[in-house]
Motif scaffolding. Structure first.
Motif, PDB file in Angstrom:
ATOM      1  N   ALA A  78       0.921  -1.258   0.105  1.00 25.67           N
ATOM      2  CA  ALA A  78      -0.158  -0.111  -0.183  1.00 25.67           C
ATOM      3  C   ALA A  78       1.043   1.112   0.051  1.00 25.67           C
ATOM      4  O   ALA A  78       1.988   1.216   0.445  1.00 25.67           O
ATOM      5  N   SER A  79       0.331   2.283  -0.305  1.00 25.91           N
ATOM      6  CA  SER A  79       0.978   3.663  -0.478  1.00 25.91           C
ATOM      7  C   SER A  79       1.329   4.082   0.965  1.00 25.91           C
ATOM      8  O   SER A  79       0.454   3.477   2.099  1.00 25.91           O
ATOM      9  N   LYS A  80       2.412   4.756   1.370  1.00 31.11           N
ATOM     10  CA  LYS A  80       2.543   5.013   2.775  1.00 31.11           C
ATOM     11  C   LYS A  80       1.952   6.187   3.202  1.00 31.11           C
ATOM     12  O   LYS A  80       1.424   6.898   2.485  1.00 31.11           O
ATOM     13  N   ILE A  81       1.819   6.237   4.523  1.00 27.74           N
ATOM     14  CA  ILE A  81       1.007   7.364   5.227  1.00 27.74           C
ATOM     15  C   ILE A  81       2.107   7.866   6.477  1.00 27.74           C
ATOM     16  O   ILE A  81       3.264   7.455   6.656  1.00 27.74           O
ATOM     17  N   ALA A  82       1.706   8.903   6.802  1.00 26.48           N
ATOM     18  CA  ALA A  82       2.499   9.623   7.730  1.00 26.48           C
ATOM     19  C   ALA A  82       2.665   8.782   8.998  1.00 26.48           C
ATOM     20  O   ALA A  82       1.561   8.196   9.581  1.00 26.48           O
ATOM     21  N   LEU A  83       3.498   8.896   9.702  1.00 30.29           N
ATOM     22  CA  LEU A  83       3.830   7.992  10.946  1.00 30.29           C
ATOM     23  C   LEU A  83       3.001   8.321  11.988  1.00 30.29           C
ATOM     24  O   LEU A  83       2.610   7.713  12.842  1.00 30.29           O
ATOM     25  N   ALA A  84       2.932   9.612  12.077  1.00 32.33           N
ATOM     26  CA  ALA A  84       1.905  10.198  12.984  1.00 32.33           C
ATOM     27  C   ALA A  84       0.591   9.629  13.000  1.00 32.33           C
ATOM     28  O   ALA A  84      -0.090   9.240  13.840  1.00 32.33           O
ATOM     29  N   GLU A  85      -0.049   9.630  11.636  1.00 31.45           N
ATOM     30  CA  GLU A  85      -1.295   9.012  11.350  1.00 31.45           C
ATOM     31  C   GLU A  85      -1.249   7.454  11.303  1.00 31.45           C
ATOM     32  O   GLU A  85      -2.308   7.248  12.319  1.00 31.45           O
ATOM     33  N   TYR A  86      -0.428   6.775  11.336  1.00 27.94           N
ATOM     34  CA  TYR A  86      -0.078   5.303  11.698  1.00 27.94           C
ATOM     35  C   TYR A  86      -0.126   5.248  13.223  1.00 27.94           C
ATOM     36  O   TYR A  86      -0.822   4.118  13.685  1.00 27.94           O
TER      37      TYR A  86
ATOM     38  N   SER B 132      12.649  -0.067  14.289  1.00 30.95           N
ATOM     39  CA  SER B 132      12.063  -1.082  14.890  1.00 30.95           C
ATOM     40  C   SER B 132      10.704  -1.403  13.754  1.00 30.95           C
ATOM     41  O   SER B 132       9.719  -2.220  13.660  1.00 30.95           O
ATOM     42  N   PHE B 133      10.614  -0.422  12.814  1.00 29.30           N
ATOM     43  CA  PHE B 133       9.662  -0.643  11.749  1.00 29.30           C
ATOM     44  C   PHE B 133      10.287  -1.005  10.623  1.00 29.30           C
ATOM     45  O   PHE B 133      11.206  -0.490  10.189  1.00 29.30           O
ATOM     46  N   ARG B 134      10.008  -1.941   9.861  1.00 31.42           N
ATOM     47  CA  ARG B 134      10.505  -2.570   8.592  1.00 31.42           C
ATOM     48  C   ARG B 134      10.490  -1.505   7.344  1.00 31.42           C
ATOM     49  O   ARG B 134      11.051  -1.592   6.600  1.00 31.42           O
ATOM     50  N   THR B 135       9.159  -1.029   7.451  1.00 33.24           N
ATOM     51  CA  THR B 135       8.822  -0.075   6.355  1.00 33.24           C
ATOM     52  C   THR B 135       8.913   1.416   6.604  1.00 33.24           C
ATOM     53  O   THR B 135       8.607   2.269   5.544  1.00 33.24           O
ATOM     54  N   ALA B 136       9.233   1.779   7.495  1.00 32.91           N
ATOM     55  CA  ALA B 136       9.299   3.329   7.860  1.00 32.91           C
ATOM     56  C   ALA B 136      10.511   3.750   7.328  1.00 32.91           C
ATOM     57  O   ALA B 136      11.517   3.350   7.011  1.00 32.91           O
ATOM     58  N   GLU B 137      10.299   5.060   6.599  1.00 31.20           N
ATOM     59  CA  GLU B 137      11.092   5.800   5.710  1.00 31.20           C
ATOM     60  C   GLU B 137      11.321   7.242   6.170  1.00 31.20           C
ATOM     61  O   GLU B 137      10.107   7.812   6.438  1.00 31.20           O
ATOM     62  N   LYS B 138      12.462   8.068   6.419  1.00 33.47           N
ATOM     63  CA  LYS B 138      12.490   9.269   6.776  1.00 33.47           C
ATOM     64  C   LYS B 138      12.574  10.084   5.514  1.00 33.47           C
ATOM     65  O   LYS B 138      13.412   9.988   4.471  1.00 33.47           O
ATOM     66  N   ILE B 139      11.622  11.029   5.261  1.00 37.72           N
ATOM     67  CA  ILE B 139      11.683  11.890   3.847  1.00 37.72           C
ATOM     68  C   ILE B 139      12.057  13.221   4.331  1.00 37.72           C
ATOM     69  O   ILE B 139      11.487  13.845   5.354  1.00 37.72           O
ATOM     70  N   GLY B 140      12.635  14.133   3.582  1.00 39.30           N
ATOM     71  CA  GLY B 140      12.896  15.454   3.737  1.00 39.30           C
ATOM     72  C   GLY B 140      13.528  15.507   4.889  1.00 39.30           C
ATOM     73  O   GLY B 140      13.636  16.844   5.418  1.00 39.30           O
ATOM     74  N   GLY B 141      14.436  14.380   5.536  1.00 40.98           N
ATOM     75  CA  GLY B 141      15.267  14.807   6.532  1.00 40.98           C
ATOM     76  C   GLY B 141      14.474  14.919   7.861  1.00 40.98           C
ATOM     77  O   GLY B 141      15.323  14.899   8.953  1.00 40.98           O
ATOM     78  N   ARG B 142      13.336  15.035   8.052  1.00 43.65           N
ATOM     79  CA  ARG B 142      12.642  15.088   9.145  1.00 43.65           C
ATOM     80  C   ARG B 142      11.415  14.329   9.433  1.00 43.65           C
ATOM     81  O   ARG B 142      11.237  13.632  10.580  1.00 43.65           O
ATOM     82  N   ASP B 143      10.502  13.954   8.452  1.00 42.23           N
ATOM     83  CA  ASP B 143       9.250  13.517   8.406  1.00 42.23           C
ATOM     84  C   ASP B 143       9.288  11.963   8.019  1.00 42.23           C
ATOM     85  O   ASP B 143      10.429  11.627   7.081  1.00 42.23           O
ATOM     86  N   TRP B 144       8.779  11.101   8.740  1.00 43.66           N
ATOM     87  CA  TRP B 144       8.586   9.736   8.574  1.00 43.66           C
ATOM     88  C   TRP B 144       7.339   9.439   7.852  1.00 43.66           C
ATOM     89  O   TRP B 144       6.103   9.810   8.076  1.00 43.66           O
ATOM     90  N   VAL B 145       7.296   8.263   6.857  1.00 44.63           N
ATOM     91  CA  VAL B 145       6.244   7.717   6.618  1.00 44.63           C
ATOM     92  C   VAL B 145       6.468   6.135   6.705  1.00 44.63           C
ATOM     93  O   VAL B 145       7.412   5.508   6.795  1.00 44.63           O
ATOM     94  N   ILE B 146       5.281   5.280   6.539  1.00 42.89           N
ATOM     95  CA  ILE B 146       5.337   4.128   6.842  1.00 42.89           C
ATOM     96  C   ILE B 146       4.160   3.154   6.183  1.00 42.89           C
ATOM     97  O   ILE B 146       3.075   4.017   5.768  1.00 42.89           O
ATOM     98  N   ASP B 147       4.155   2.079   5.866  1.00 42.54           N
ATOM     99  CA  ASP B 147       3.078   1.054   5.064  1.00 42.54           C
ATOM    100  C   ASP B 147       2.149   1.010   6.305  1.00 42.54           C
ATOM    101  O   ASP B 147       2.475   0.581   7.528  1.00 42.54           O
ATOM    102  N   PRO B 148       1.141   1.444   5.877  1.00 45.28           N
ATOM    103  CA  PRO B 148      -0.297   1.276   7.043  1.00 45.28           C
ATOM    104  C   PRO B 148      -0.594   0.005   7.371  1.00 45.28           C
ATOM    105  O   PRO B 148      -1.159  -0.201   8.327  1.00 45.28           O
ATOM    106  N   THR B 149      -0.015  -0.910   6.568  1.00 44.35           N
ATOM    107  CA  THR B 149      -0.382  -2.363   7.132  1.00 44.35           C
ATOM    108  C   THR B 149       0.690  -3.185   7.841  1.00 44.35           C
ATOM    109  O   THR B 149       0.406  -4.142   8.217  1.00 44.35           O
ATOM    110  N   GLU B 150       1.643  -2.315   8.093  1.00 41.93           N
ATOM    111  CA  GLU B 150       2.676  -2.964   8.926  1.00 41.93           C
ATOM    112  C   GLU B 150       2.306  -2.867  10.443  1.00 41.93           C
ATOM    113  O   GLU B 150       1.766  -2.038  10.786  1.00 41.93           O
TER     114      GLU B 150
END
Length: 138
Positions: A2-10, A29-47
Motif C-alpha cells: 500500500a502507499s505509505k502514510i505519515a508516521l503520526a497517522e499510523y 523497529s519498523f520494517r517499512t518506515a522511511e525518513k523523507i525530507g530529513g525530518r518526516d517519517w512515512v510508513i506502510d499502513p499495513t505494517e
C-alpha cells in the motif's frame, strides 16, 4: 504494498503516541518506515505495530489443534513449539511464508543448538539483511 502514510497517522491508527512511533522508527523497529525530507517519517499502513516484549510464552494450545497435538510425538511437539516460539520472539510469526523461507536457511541442527530466543534473534537478523538488500535493489 500500500502507499505509505505519515508516521503520526499510523501511530494514531494504532492508539499510540506519535512521539513513541518516532522513537521506534529512529531505532529501526519498523520494517517499512522511511525518513523523507530529513525530518518526516512515512510508513506502510499495513505494517503491524512492533511488540518488543520478549514474545509472549506460547502454550501448546496456542499452536496445536487438539487432533494435531494428539497425533504428534512429544519430541515433535517440542520442536514445533520451539519453532513457533522463535517466530514469536522474532516478531515475524504473523508472516508464516517468510518464516518458512528463513527456516530453510538455518543449519540443520539449529533447533537443537539454539534456544527459541536465540533463534528469534537469528530470524530477525536474516530478515533485516534481506530487507537491506531489497532496499538497495539487490
Amino acid at each position: 504494498m500500500a502507499s505509505k502514510i505519515a508516521l503520526a497517522e499510523y501511530a494514531r491508527q494504532h492508539g499510540k503516541s506519535p512521539a513513541n512511533a518516532r522513537q521506534l522508527a529512529g531505532r529501526g523497529s519498523f520494517r517499512t518506515a522511511e525518513k523523507i525530507g530529513g525530518r518526516d517519517w512515512v510508513i506502510d499502513p499495513t505494517e503491524p505495530w512492533p511488540d518488543h516484549r520478549k514474545g509472549r510464552k506460547l502454550r501448546p494450545a496456542d499452536v496445536f489443534a487438539a487432533e494435531a497435538y494428539e497425533s504428534l510425538t512429544a519430541e515433535e511437539r517440542l520442536a514445533m513449539l520451539k519453532w513457533e516460539q522463535a517466530k514469536e520472539y522474532s516478531g515475524l510469526r504473523p508472516y508464516g511464508s517468510i518464516c518458512e523461507r528463513l527456516y530453510k536457511r538455518l543449519p540443520e541442527d539449529a533447533l537443537e543448538r539454539y534456544t527459541a530466543a536465540q533463534l528469534g534473534e537469528i530470524l530477525q537478523m536474516l530478515y533485516r539483511a534481506y530487507e537491506d538488500g531489497k532496499a538497495e535493489g539487490r
